[in-house]
Structures are given as structure tokens and as C-alpha cells.
Design an enzyme around this catalytic site. Structure first.
Site, mmCIF file in Angstrom:
data_model
loop_
_atom_site.group_PDB
_atom_site.id
_atom_site.type_symbol
_atom_site.label_atom_id
_atom_site.label_comp_id
_atom_site.label_asym_id
_atom_site.label_seq_id
_atom_site.Cartn_x
_atom_site.Cartn_y
_atom_site.Cartn_z
ATOM 1 C CG ASP A 23 21.750 12.032 -23.967
ATOM 2 O OD1 ASP A 23 20.824 12.128 -23.135
ATOM 3 O OD2 ASP A 23 22.918 12.398 -23.728
ATOM 4 C CG ASN A 139 17.583 10.984 -17.868
ATOM 5 O OD1 ASN A 139 16.707 10.152 -18.121
ATOM 6 N ND2 ASN A 139 18.798 10.638 -17.459
#
Lengths: 248, 248
Positions: A23, A139
Site C-alpha cells: 500500500d 488508491n
């Protein structure tokens, strides 16, 4: 390390993972490195603004995908980050002080977040000492990730920099996590051969549900999110991740 | 009122909505009515615990549905409420004080939340004076909703008490909102003939995306959630909802 299910290679069974996927925001890049600028702009409110900004940013990504997983309410992470900043400022009664200059300053800070100091050495160790393929699965939309990776001196370290933008679905939607297995030519069943690393408890839960072997970097010594699923391993920082992989 | 698209009846076009659907927790029932008990149990931390408890409760519902909209990670709202309480207590350093007695006391409070004082008179006005069919559409599982409706003296006021439990998908998933149109025999296109009422900004956004005519009860004078979608009307309490419907 028993947690990683090893995969067969041409030379037989290998003990190291097929790849390590990271991430980005909160894990490699410190989203709260904006606190200093926020505190300068809004004395006494820098920390509260940074915390609420981050909370709303994540919440908005999840709401948009949950309302329609096919992406009709999708908006790029950069736009959502700005939406979240404006809401957080309004919520804290700071809207009138959030001039376009202040807004630009904070968004510029967000574009070039500091990397955690332990991130770069750990990435280099995994790649150069152990030869493990690395990726980001974030994201963030591609222009944000490009700038963040470059400004952190991490160019060239990753085999893949994957953005959920290509599937218009935010984590923890399965379509987002599937970008990682697909990039490394793995089936979903083989996700357990890949280590997924995140500092975000909800992201670790999602990746574990998906099937990855997961490592939670719990920098702030937070309690586990109570979602009925636990990461395979937990450490305080990226250095402990290297130890975990080394012991594999 | 121009916001509601009226529907044709046997006597021609009616100006009133086909039905009014209410969110339960936060809208009819005050989720922060647990603060008093929380403050008694954890002096100085009652408000913080109540706020974080509620935040985690909502977050956990959304994460579970987002990770798999088909419901494989679904857990009933009561269980999630307990999970969220335990995490919130741990996060605030109160875990050791959350004895099984304290936990039961707080969960009992949650089972019998106070209704907002304006809720019951407004429901009676809508039903008895205007003859509008009413429903609840809630994340709560059926036993929770049963007790909450009874203890608030609202038995018999609703044509439908709808729980997302039947579709194992939490709001703002479309499958959850679809329970409302289906209960009133409306197509999704006809959702705009139904007024959906919620105090939760994210729920109002979801209902608006779905197609309902939406009324946001903004009790705390919060800024709008910045999701690129706005409720059709906003009021401070249920009394203003009645005025809105009356003017239709």
C-alpha cells in the site's frame, strides 16, 4: 516462515514470497506529514485537520465504490482528497480560512508526502538482497503515484505501480486487490504466495479476505480492527518486515 | 414542493409522496443517548467513546459489504456494534475497564436507544394527518429493530420495517436501498416518488444516488458530505420534514 505458502519454481520449492506488494498512503508515504503545513495555516488545528482529512478521504473512496462497485460514482483519488480537505475544514469551522492559496499549499504537500525513513532502505533490501519483485497497489491515481514515488527517491524499485484507477473501484473491493495477483500472473488462489503490506488496518483486513499473506505495519501501536480477520504477521515498521521476509 | 416527482393515482395525480422511508439509527433513534451510561462507566471519556463507537460501527458495516457485496463477510449489525465497541474502547485505552458487566450495560443501552423527541409526533402527523405510508429501512438486524421500535412507542406506525439483513448488504449498497422500492411495489425509476429521510450524510448521499427524493435531517448543523451529490431538501429536525411534506 510458515505464514507464506511458498510457490514452486523451476529449481523446486522456494521459501521466499513470489512478490511483495505495498500500500502507498500511510504505509510508504506519511499522510500526516502535512501536519506541519496545516498547523502553520491553522494554528492549533493542524493535527485535527490532518486526521479528519484522512478519515474523510478514505470514507469517500469507500462510499463511492460501495454505492456502485461498477464505478459510476468513481472519482479519482486526487479529486476525493480535495473534497475531503474541504469537508474537513468546514467541519472544524475553518472553511473561511481555507483560501485557494492555503488549499493549494496543502494539496501540494499531499502530492509530495514524506516517505517514512525506514521505507527506502527496506525496499532496497528486499529487492537487492533477496531479489523479490516489488509493487505498489494504491488508491492513488497514476499522476499522484508518479510524483510520490519520484519525490521519495523510489523510482525503479517497483516492478509494478498499480492504481485502482484502472478498475474504478477502491480498496477493499476485490477488483482492486485483483490488480496485484494479475500483475504477477497469479491466480486468486495463489494470492497467498504474495505478501501484501499495509499500515491501514482496514486495508490489511481486505487483503487478508482477498487471500494475500498479509503484514500489518502497526506504526502507532493501534488495536487490531475488529473485523473477524487478522493479518498473518504484524510489525512496528518496514525493518521488521525485512526480518519477517528474511526468516521465510 | 417540486422536489418530489408525484405519482399518478386512481383519482389522478397526487401531490404527496408514495411513501416516506426512514433510516433508524441516528435519524429516529439517538445513537448518542448511550453517552450518559458511557460517561458513568468511563468518566471523562463518555463522549469520545460514543463517537468512536459509532464511527467504527458504520465503518465496519461498509468494509464488510465493500469487500464482498454478495455478503460472504456479512455479520449482523448487533455483532458489529459489539465489535465496534470493543475496538473503540481499546483505541481509547479503556479495554481493561470494559468488563463484561460494562459491555452488557452499554449494549443494553444500545438496544433501547432513546427516540429523538420530535420523531414520534412527526411520524403520527405524516401517517394520521396525511395518510402517507411509512417505513424504516435500516442497517439494524430484525431483533434490534423490533426492540427499538417497541421501546420508542412506535409499534404499528410503519407499513414496513425493513432490515438490510435480508440481503446481507449494508447501506449505501444499492441492494439495501432496493428493499424500499420493492416493499412499496415501485420500480427503481419510481424511487423519486418516495421520500427517503436520514440524519446520516453518507446515507442521504447513497439514497440520492439510488434515486430516492431525499430529506437530510441535519440536527447538528454539519457541513454537507462532499460526495458530488446533494439531498433534495434539508431540515433541522422531523418537524421540518412534516412542513416539507405538507407543502408538497
Amino acid at each position: 516462515m510458515s505464514a507464506i505458502t511458498t510457490h514452486a519454481t523451476s529449481s523446486g520449492s522456494s521459501a521466499s514470497p513470489r512478490a511483495v506488494i505495498f500500500d502507498a498512503y500511510g504505509t510508504l508515504f506519511d499522510v500526516h506529514s502535512v501536519i506541519a503545513a496545516a498547523e502553520q495555516l491553522f494554528p492549533g488545528n493542524g493535527n485535527a485537520l490532518s486526521q479528519l482529512w484522512r478519515q474523510k478521504q478514505i470514507e469517500y473512496t469507500q462510499l463511492r465504490t460501495l454505492a456502485d462497485p461498477s464505478g459510476s460514482h468513481y472519482a479519482p483519488f486526487w479529486d476525493i482528497t480535495l473534497d475531503a480537505l474541504r469537508h474537513a475544514a468546514a467541519r472544524l469551522g475553518l472553511a473561511s480560512s481555507l483560501t485557494s492559496v492555503a488549499e493549494k499549499r496543502l494539496m501540494d504537500e499531499y502530492a509530495c508526502l514524506s516517505a517514512f525513513p525506514d521505507a527506502l532502505p527496506a525496499l532496497k533490501a528486499l529487492r537487492d538482497r533477496f531479489g523479490i519483485p516489488l509493487a505498489i497497489l494504491s488508491n492513488g491515481n497514476p499522476p499522484m503515484l508518479d510524483i510520490a514515488v519520484k519525490s521519495a527517491g523510489m523510482s525503479g524499485l517497483f516492478d509494478h505501480v498499480l492504481s485502482v484507477d484502472s478498475v474504478r473501484a477502491y480498496k477493499p473491493a476485490a477488483a482492486a486487490y485483483e490488480l496485484g495477483t494479475r500483475a504477477f500472473g497469479a491466480t486468486r488462489a495463489a494470492a497467498r504466495e504474495i505478501v501484501f503490506v499495509s499500515s491501514n488496518g482496514w486495508d490489511v483486513a481486505g487483503a487478508t479476505w482477498f487471500g494475500y499473506t498479509t503484514f500489518w505495519i502497526n506504526r502507532a501501536a493501534l488495536p487490531l480492527e475488529n473485523l473477524g480477520v487478522a493479518p498473518h504477521e504484524t510489525g512496528r515498521d518496514m525493518t521488521e518486515l525485512v526480518v519477517f521476509i528474511e526468516g521465510a
